[in-house]
Design a protein around this motif. Structure first.
Motif, PDB file in Angstrom:
ATOM      1  N   LEU A   1      29.345  10.785  57.518  1.00  0.00           N
ATOM      2  CA  LEU A   1      28.340  10.049  58.277  1.00  0.00           C
ATOM      3  C   LEU A   1      28.588   8.550  58.195  1.00  0.00           C
ATOM      4  O   LEU A   1      28.518   7.830  59.198  1.00  0.00           O
ATOM      5  N   ALA A   2      28.921   8.065  56.989  1.00  0.00           N
ATOM      6  CA  ALA A   2      29.188   6.629  56.811  1.00  0.00           C
ATOM      7  C   ALA A   2      30.391   6.185  57.625  1.00  0.00           C
ATOM      8  O   ALA A   2      30.383   5.124  58.250  1.00  0.00           O
ATOM      9  N   ILE A   3      31.438   7.035  57.617  1.00  0.00           N
ATOM     10  CA  ILE A   3      32.642   6.700  58.383  1.00  0.00           C
ATOM     11  C   ILE A   3      32.317   6.617  59.873  1.00  0.00           C
ATOM     12  O   ILE A   3      32.736   5.692  60.579  1.00  0.00           O
ATOM     13  N   GLY A   4      31.559   7.582  60.355  1.00  0.00           N
ATOM     14  CA  GLY A   4      31.187   7.577  61.773  1.00  0.00           C
ATOM     15  C   GLY A   4      30.347   6.372  62.132  1.00  0.00           C
ATOM     16  O   GLY A   4      30.579   5.720  63.152  1.00  0.00           O
ATOM     17  N   LEU A   5      29.383   6.040  61.278  1.00  0.00           N
ATOM     18  CA  LEU A   5      28.535   4.889  61.542  1.00  0.00           C
ATOM     19  C   LEU A   5      29.323   3.584  61.463  1.00  0.00           C
ATOM     20  O   LEU A   5      29.079   2.654  62.227  1.00  0.00           O
ATOM     21  N   PHE A   6      30.269   3.538  60.536  1.00  0.00           N
ATOM     22  CA  PHE A   6      31.093   2.335  60.436  1.00  0.00           C
ATOM     23  C   PHE A   6      31.919   2.136  61.701  1.00  0.00           C
ATOM     24  O   PHE A   6      32.092   1.023  62.181  1.00  0.00           O
TER      25      PHE A   6
END
Length: 266
Positions: free
Chosen positions: A102-107
């Motif tokens: 999720l963090a990678i996608g949001l980044f």
């Protein structure tokens, strides 16, 4: 600040995931103290990730550990082979793996958003520069038209200035408005002065020869039309242009006389 737009950028998810810089973290922490909506959104994101982790790591109700008590004495039966418990429970890591993804996608979304902002800023800057160029062009055209109207005035006396010994090919024109005590010098026919030198214009009385400085042709190289306006309250009989050291001279350097013209008496 538009709080809802700020939340929609996705930067708060990156803040919770811990992938932002220290400066960005401090900035968001300050916003959280200032805006309750931002603080509430951060808490909601944290709770969502913790809940996802908790659910993913919950013990399977049908695992060996939960079924063992129900087997009673069957374990003592030599015909029953006890099952070997798995070395690790991989489900405990699913929550954190999901958080990382999720963090990678949001980044990625945040990066794309920042790139888009940069492109918009660049386009706005280019538009502003274009608008300024148009405004400058309009001002230049207006100034040119005003100058032409002035030079075409019926009260303007035109005095040609011919080249002299130091530069026979040089020439200039003086447009003298006696009523307004102004002289416009068209210096298009003069060569560009060398570094450290400047053209100086003189009002001359011929008998005896009495020069009076009218001023300098400043910024000669960068002036596009090479027309300079100078004040002239003098009763001039001639005009001369000399090349002088930067800053001008108290009296003309006759050896550097580039152009000279006599006022017509007719």
């Amino acid at each position: 600040m538009n709080v809802q737009e700020y939340i929609a950028t996705g930067i708060l998810e990156l803040y919770v995931a811990g992938v932002l810089t220290e400066k960005e973290n401090l900035e968001i922490a300050a916003y959280a103290e200032e805006y309750p909506e931002i603080k509430a959104e951060i808490l909601a994101i944290e709770n969502a990730i913790l809940e996802l982790t908790r659910r993913s790591s919950t013990v399977n109700p049908y695992s060996f550990d939960t079924l063992k008590p129900k087997l009673g004495n069957l374990e003592s039966d030599t015909s029953v082979i006890p099952l070997k418990k798995e070395a690790s429970n991989w489900t405990s890591y699913v929550g954190w793996a999901a958080s990382v993804l999720l963090a990678i996608g949001l980044f990625w979304v945040y990066t794309q958003n920042e790139n888009l902002k940069s492109e918009i800023q660049l386009v706005n800057q280019q538009n502003q520069e274009l608008e300024q160029q148009i405004a400058d062009s309009d001002a230049s055209l207006e100034k040119t038209q005003e100058l032409l109207n002035t030079l075409r005035d019926k009260d303007i006396a035109v005095i040609p200035l011919g080249g002299q010994e130091v530069s026979p090919s040089s020439y200039a024109k003086a447009y003298w408005n006696k009523q307004e005590e102004k002289v416009f010098i068209d210096a298009q026919g003069l060569p560009e002065p060398p570094d450290g030198f400047v053209y100086q214009v003189w009002s001359l009385k011929l008998s005896p020869l009495t020069p009076t400085s009218m001023g300098l042709l400043e910024d000669f190289a960068t002036d596009d039309n090479k027309v300079f306006a100078l004040n002239n309250p003098n009763d001039s009989e001639a005009f001369g242009i000399t090349l002088e050291p930067e800053g001008g001279s108290e009296s003309p350097t006759l050896e550097q006389l580039y152009a000279l013209g006599v006022v017509s008496t007719s």
